[in-house]
Design a protein around this motif. Structure first.
Motif, mmCIF file in Angstrom:
data_model
loop_
_atom_site.group_PDB
_atom_site.id
_atom_site.type_symbol
_atom_site.label_atom_id
_atom_site.label_comp_id
_atom_site.label_asym_id
_atom_site.label_seq_id
_atom_site.Cartn_x
_atom_site.Cartn_y
_atom_site.Cartn_z
ATOM 1 N N ALA A 123 0.765 -1.301 -0.202
ATOM 2 C CA ALA A 123 -0.081 -0.055 -0.137
ATOM 3 C C ALA A 123 0.971 1.384 -0.079
ATOM 4 O O ALA A 123 0.617 2.350 -0.764
ATOM 5 N N ARG A 124 2.174 1.326 0.811
ATOM 6 C CA ARG A 124 2.699 2.537 0.873
ATOM 7 C C ARG A 124 3.502 2.633 -0.432
ATOM 8 O O ARG A 124 3.484 3.848 -0.940
ATOM 9 N N GLN A 125 3.994 1.767 -1.220
ATOM 10 C CA GLN A 125 4.613 1.843 -2.560
ATOM 11 C C GLN A 125 3.502 2.371 -3.441
ATOM 12 O O GLN A 125 3.833 3.408 -4.423
ATOM 13 N N MET A 126 2.180 1.936 -3.381
ATOM 14 C CA MET A 126 1.344 2.633 -4.232
ATOM 15 C C MET A 126 0.991 3.806 -3.756
ATOM 16 O O MET A 126 0.682 4.778 -4.851
ATOM 17 N N LEU A 127 0.884 4.396 -2.754
ATOM 18 C CA LEU A 127 0.732 5.793 -2.598
ATOM 19 C C LEU A 127 1.835 6.509 -2.747
ATOM 20 O O LEU A 127 1.655 7.758 -3.250
ATOM 21 N N ARG A 128 2.961 6.239 -2.859
ATOM 22 C CA ARG A 128 4.294 6.925 -3.198
ATOM 23 C C ARG A 128 4.362 6.852 -4.887
ATOM 24 O O ARG A 128 5.361 7.517 -5.094
ATOM 25 N N GLY A 129 3.787 5.963 -5.592
ATOM 26 C CA GLY A 129 4.198 5.804 -6.803
ATOM 27 C C GLY A 129 3.188 5.971 -8.015
ATOM 28 O O GLY A 129 3.448 6.095 -8.865
ATOM 29 N N ALA A 130 1.926 5.522 -7.551
ATOM 30 C CA ALA A 130 0.915 5.714 -8.344
ATOM 31 C C ALA A 130 0.410 7.069 -8.867
ATOM 32 O O ALA A 130 0.249 7.897 -7.871
ATOM 33 N N ALA A 131 0.288 7.216 -10.233
ATOM 34 C CA ALA A 131 0.031 8.772 -10.630
ATOM 35 C C ALA A 131 -1.172 9.226 -9.989
ATOM 36 O O ALA A 131 -1.126 10.448 -9.617
ATOM 37 N N PRO A 132 -2.482 8.606 -9.925
ATOM 38 C CA PRO A 132 -3.540 9.045 -9.327
ATOM 39 C C PRO A 132 -3.493 9.513 -7.928
ATOM 40 O O PRO A 132 -3.839 10.320 -7.369
ATOM 41 N N LEU A 133 -2.685 8.581 -7.295
ATOM 42 C CA LEU A 133 -2.632 8.977 -5.662
ATOM 43 C C LEU A 133 -1.272 10.034 -5.665
ATOM 44 O O LEU A 133 -1.524 10.686 -4.593
ATOM 45 N N LEU A 134 -0.447 10.302 -6.435
ATOM 46 C CA LEU A 134 0.297 11.444 -6.306
ATOM 47 C C LEU A 134 -0.328 12.634 -6.584
ATOM 48 O O LEU A 134 -0.151 13.631 -6.117
ATOM 49 N N ALA A 135 -1.141 12.437 -7.551
ATOM 50 C CA ALA A 135 -2.359 13.692 -8.012
ATOM 51 C C ALA A 135 -2.993 14.073 -6.599
ATOM 52 O O ALA A 135 -3.199 15.173 -6.284
ATOM 53 N N MET A 136 -3.444 13.031 -5.856
ATOM 54 C CA MET A 136 -4.391 13.108 -4.829
ATOM 55 C C MET A 136 -3.500 13.912 -3.618
ATOM 56 O O MET A 136 -3.856 14.804 -2.968
ATOM 57 N N LYS A 137 -2.091 13.650 -3.611
ATOM 58 C CA LYS A 137 -1.300 14.118 -2.669
ATOM 59 C C LYS A 137 -1.048 15.615 -2.777
ATOM 60 O O LYS A 137 -1.156 16.607 -2.174
#
Length: 116
Positions: A2-16
């Motif tokens: 989950a942490r890798q997805m939060l830090r690497g997935a483009a949609p989650l980076l946009a959410m950040k």
């Protein structure tokens, strides 16, 4: 993870970038060694009630079509491709799944060599 997805997935980076509080909440949930459903869903909402509310929202957006509609669209697509010269001429069998002319498989006959 989950942490890798939060830090690497483009949609989650946009959410950040656009919703930092929401992203920080997900980071906190991902950092825990266990999952507690009551912490993941706001206001004491259960997983099933959240799923059903999402399904209700989507039901209005999704249209139901007759089952034969897909076959009709596939037939129109094949007809158009044939007219454009992308498929073999009329009368030639076409294998939709293989994406080409249907091939006839010839299997060699095998004989039993050991009785048993």
């Amino acid at each position: 993870t989950a942490r890798q997805m939060l830090r690497g997935a483009a949609p989650l980076l946009a959410m950040k970038a656009h919703e930092p509080k929401r992203h920080a909440r997900l980071e906190a949930l991902a950092a825990r060694p266990y999952f507690e459903a009551r912490d993941a869903y706001d206001g004491g909402v259960t997983r099933e009630s959240r799923r059903s509310s999402i399904a209700e929202g989507l039901r209005a957006e999704v249209a139901a079509v007759p089952p034969a509609r897909l076959l009709t669209l596939l037939g129109h697509a094949l007809k158009w491709q044939r007219q454009q010269g992308m498929l073999p001429p009329e009368g030639t069998k076409f294998d939709v799944l293989a994406g080409g002319a249907a091939r006839r498989l010839v299997e060699r006959e095998a004989y039993v060599s050991v009785a048993g």
